[in-house]
Enzyme design. Sequence first.
Site, PDB file in Angstrom:
ATOM      1  N   GLY A  11       0.448  -0.964  -0.333  1.00 58.67           N
ATOM      2  CA  GLY A  11       0.146   0.223   0.114  1.00 58.67           C
ATOM      3  C   GLY A  11       1.082   1.182  -0.067  1.00 58.67           C
ATOM      4  N   TYR A 146     -15.257   1.913   9.682  1.00 58.60           N
ATOM      5  CA  TYR A 146     -13.263   1.987   9.908  1.00 58.60           C
ATOM      6  C   TYR A 146     -13.366   1.817  10.927  1.00 58.60           C
ATOM      7  CZ  TYR A 146      -8.868   3.884   8.692  1.00 58.60           C
ATOM      8  OH  TYR A 146      -7.693   4.667   8.222  1.00 58.60           O
ATOM      9  N   ARG A 187      -9.428   9.976  -1.325  1.00 60.90           N
ATOM     10  CA  ARG A 187      -8.111  11.293   0.073  1.00 60.90           C
ATOM     11  C   ARG A 187      -8.473  11.922  -1.015  1.00 60.90           C
ATOM     12  NH1 ARG A 187      -5.460   7.020   2.907  1.00 60.90           N
ATOM     13  NH2 ARG A 187      -4.699   5.928   0.794  1.00 60.90           N
TER      14      ARG A 187
HETATM   15  P1  NAD Z   1      -3.717   1.610   1.444  1.00 60.64           P
HETATM   16  O1  NAD Z   1      -4.709   1.437   1.168  1.00 60.64           O
HETATM   17  O2  NAD Z   1      -2.898   1.793   0.631  1.00 60.64           O
HETATM   18  O3  NAD Z   1      -2.751   0.930   2.108  1.00 60.64           O
HETATM   19  C1  NAD Z   1      -3.415  -0.528   2.649  1.00 60.64           C
HETATM   20  C2  NAD Z   1      -2.459  -1.668   2.135  1.00 60.64           C
HETATM   21  O4  NAD Z   1      -3.824  -3.178   2.784  1.00 60.64           O
HETATM   22  C3  NAD Z   1      -2.764  -2.108   0.788  1.00 60.64           C
HETATM   23  O5  NAD Z   1      -1.930  -2.494  -0.178  1.00 60.64           O
HETATM   24  C4  NAD Z   1      -3.947  -3.332   0.815  1.00 60.64           C
HETATM   25  O6  NAD Z   1      -4.484  -4.112  -0.319  1.00 60.64           O
HETATM   26  C5  NAD Z   1      -3.472  -4.206   2.257  1.00 60.64           C
HETATM   27  N1  NAD Z   1      -4.643  -5.116   1.924  1.00 60.64           N
HETATM   28  C6  NAD Z   1      -6.111  -4.713   2.784  1.00 60.64           C
HETATM   29  N2  NAD Z   1      -6.726  -4.906   3.377  1.00 60.64           N
HETATM   30  C7  NAD Z   1      -5.871  -6.715   2.874  1.00 60.64           C
HETATM   31  C8  NAD Z   1      -6.178  -7.742   3.513  1.00 60.64           C
HETATM   32  N3  NAD Z   1      -6.949  -8.240   3.950  1.00 60.64           N
HETATM   33  N4  NAD Z   1      -4.782  -8.999   3.690  1.00 60.64           N
HETATM   34  C9  NAD Z   1      -4.471  -8.324   3.251  1.00 60.64           C
HETATM   35  N5  NAD Z   1      -3.704  -6.822   2.819  1.00 60.64           N
HETATM   36  C10 NAD Z   1      -3.947  -5.797   2.569  1.00 60.64           C
HETATM   37  O7  NAD Z   1      -3.089   2.663   2.690  1.00 60.64           O
HETATM   38  P2  NAD Z   1      -2.664   3.726   3.540  1.00 60.64           P
HETATM   39  O8  NAD Z   1      -2.698   4.495   3.877  1.00 60.64           O
HETATM   40  O9  NAD Z   1      -1.434   3.102   2.961  1.00 60.64           O
HETATM   41  O10 NAD Z   1      -2.983   3.082   4.826  1.00 60.64           O
HETATM   42  C11 NAD Z   1      -2.288   2.116   6.113  1.00 60.64           C
HETATM   43  C12 NAD Z   1      -2.557   1.844   7.737  1.00 60.64           C
HETATM   44  O11 NAD Z   1      -2.756   3.384   8.431  1.00 60.64           O
HETATM   45  C13 NAD Z   1      -4.220   2.004   7.356  1.00 60.64           C
HETATM   46  O12 NAD Z   1      -3.648   0.495   8.214  1.00 60.64           O
HETATM   47  C14 NAD Z   1      -4.946   2.275   7.534  1.00 60.64           C
HETATM   48  O13 NAD Z   1      -6.369   2.407   8.450  1.00 60.64           O
HETATM   49  C15 NAD Z   1      -3.505   3.275   8.442  1.00 60.64           C
HETATM   50  N6  NAD Z   1      -3.405   4.644   7.679  1.00 60.64           N
HETATM   51  C16 NAD Z   1      -3.321   5.469   7.259  1.00 60.64           C
HETATM   52  C17 NAD Z   1      -4.084   7.029   7.711  1.00 60.64           C
HETATM   53  C18 NAD Z   1      -3.525   7.806   5.794  1.00 60.64           C
HETATM   54  O14 NAD Z   1      -4.083   9.019   6.064  1.00 60.64           O
HETATM   55  N7  NAD Z   1      -2.898   7.723   4.369  1.00 60.64           N
HETATM   56  C19 NAD Z   1      -4.383   7.669   8.538  1.00 60.64           C
HETATM   57  C20 NAD Z   1      -4.474   6.879   9.493  1.00 60.64           C
HETATM   58  C21 NAD Z   1      -4.509   5.500   9.381  1.00 60.64           C
HETATM   59  N1  UDP Z   2     -12.915  16.259   1.012  1.00 54.81           N
HETATM   60  C1  UDP Z   2     -12.851  17.225   0.095  1.00 54.81           C
HETATM   61  N2  UDP Z   2     -12.391  17.339  -1.296  1.00 54.81           N
HETATM   62  C2  UDP Z   2     -12.292  15.818  -1.818  1.00 54.81           C
HETATM   63  C3  UDP Z   2     -12.049  14.551  -0.890  1.00 54.81           C
HETATM   64  C4  UDP Z   2     -11.846  14.895   0.540  1.00 54.81           C
HETATM   65  O1  UDP Z   2     -13.478  18.632   0.235  1.00 54.81           O
HETATM   66  O2  UDP Z   2     -12.608  15.603  -2.750  1.00 54.81           O
HETATM   67  C5  UDP Z   2     -12.544  16.646   2.113  1.00 54.81           C
HETATM   68  C6  UDP Z   2     -13.725  15.852   2.943  1.00 54.81           C
HETATM   69  O3  UDP Z   2     -14.810  16.110   3.634  1.00 54.81           O
HETATM   70  C7  UDP Z   2     -12.381  16.059   4.318  1.00 54.81           C
HETATM   71  C8  UDP Z   2     -11.145  16.176   4.401  1.00 54.81           C
HETATM   72  O4  UDP Z   2     -11.014  16.952   2.645  1.00 54.81           O
HETATM   73  O5  UDP Z   2     -13.248  16.528   4.917  1.00 54.81           O
HETATM   74  C9  UDP Z   2      -9.804  14.891   4.020  1.00 54.81           C
HETATM   75  O6  UDP Z   2     -10.462  13.657   3.292  1.00 54.81           O
HETATM   76  P1  UDP Z   2     -10.126  12.389   2.978  1.00 54.81           P
HETATM   77  O7  UDP Z   2     -11.197  11.828   2.829  1.00 54.81           O
HETATM   78  O8  UDP Z   2      -8.214  12.881   2.645  1.00 54.81           O
HETATM   79  O9  UDP Z   2      -9.831  12.003   4.434  1.00 54.81           O
HETATM   80  P2  UDP Z   2     -10.603  12.096   5.816  1.00 54.81           P
HETATM   81  O10 UDP Z   2      -9.918  12.769   6.889  1.00 54.81           O
HETATM   82  O11 UDP Z   2     -12.269  12.336   5.862  1.00 54.81           O
HETATM   83  O12 UDP Z   2     -10.320  11.189   6.682  1.00 54.81           O
END
Ligand code: NAD
Ligand code: UDP
Length: 311
Positions: A11, A146, A187
């Site tokens: 991911g 989630y 996002r």
């Molecule tokens: P992402 O979707 O890019 O990565 C998630 C990865 O998990 C993907 O590669 C997907 O294929 C894999 N995956 C999902 N379900 C699976 C399963 N059942 N078995 C095996 N693999 C599986 O998302 P990301 O942004 O890289 O997020 C990574 C982690 O960080 C997640 O747990 C997410 O909840 C957490 N997180 C991310 C953010 C952010 O802003 N990116 C914020 C808060 C928490």
């Molecule tokens: N958002 C937006 N336009 C978009 C996508 C997201 O205005 O095309 C806003 C969304 O409503 C939120 C913030 O941007 O307030 C961040 O959204 P995101 O989906 O990235 O993550 P979140 O923080 O809500 O999990």
Amino acid sequence: MKTAVVTGGAGFIGSHLCEVLLSKGLRVICVDNFLTGQKQNIEHLMQEKNFSLLEHDITISFTVKEEVDFVYNLASPASPKDFSKIPIKIMLANSIGVKNSLDLAVEKKARILQASTSEVYGQPLEHPQKESYWGNVNTIGERSCYDESKRFAEALVFSYAGKFGLETRTARIFNTYGPRMRLGDGRVTPNFIMQAISGKDITIYGKGLQTRSFCFVTDLVAGLIALMESDYGKPVNIGNPHEITVKEFAETVLKISKSESKLSFTSLPEDDPVRRKPDITLAEKKLGWAPKVRLEEGLAKTIEWFGQQKR
Ligand code: NAD
Ligand code: UDP
């Protein structure tokens, strides 16, 4: 040589984490079923002798033949756009999937880090959010698959720590951005950047007065590793405390990409948090960690990367 299993390693965050762990001399086993990840994120790692891929769904119990020192459990979809599309898969990844990763850590006597989220605070009534805040989550809203499963995951991690004496780490990750986010991920960062570089209108949800605090992925990964290496077992916020409105974020993307796209305003999704900003005092004290990359700098790198993908 230490070995780390990274679930969700294909991911966005996971692939950067795999890269840094390899560069620090660890052997890395990436476990991913490509539900929201992409093969191209790890293509450049496949040739590395200390990297291997186990294509597997973590909701099905799994093990590996190697000894394991660290398990980073990142496997879970993370975009709000997925919450309505694959809610059951999200809930299972963050319940059964977390249990299977915890069982692997118990079997291997490994330390495990759970990727939790600022979403455990829901629509926060406390600002900025400290780890001591219990949150305000709608159990049946659009985000609940989630938010609630991530809350369950934290409880499961703490139950395993208590019952098995497992060494656990819990990172509450705040909004993170950078190269390798999926272009159509939904996002705010991929949406605004793709719209800006294609000359399309920027879709602001609501009036754009809601706030977020954006952390560049290299900072985030450094925080995850510092937490894993620390001796601190309770949840820690990992994020950038620089808070801006979504409208300001859009304007910054437009400025850096030199785009002439116009802002357009549509309805705000249900339960979209109004304000979000991490209090990172704990991370600073316990991990000696703080983010370093300014938003303009991180966005410039991210926009450049998205531009290369578009070609
Ligand atoms: P992402 O979707 O890019 O990565 C998630 C990865 O998990 C993907 O590669 C997907 O294929 C894999 N995956 C999902 N379900 C699976 C399963 N059942 N078995 C095996 N693999 C599986 O998302 P990301 O942004 O890289 O997020 C990574 C982690 O960080 C997640 O747990 C997410 O909840 C957490 N997180 C991310 C953010 C952010 O802003 N990116 C914020 C808060 C928490
Ligand atoms: N958002 C937006 N336009 C978009 C996508 C997201 O205005 O095309 C806003 C969304 O409503 C939120 C913030 O941007 O307030 C961040 O959204 P995101 O989906 O990235 O993550 P979140 O923080 O809500 O999990």
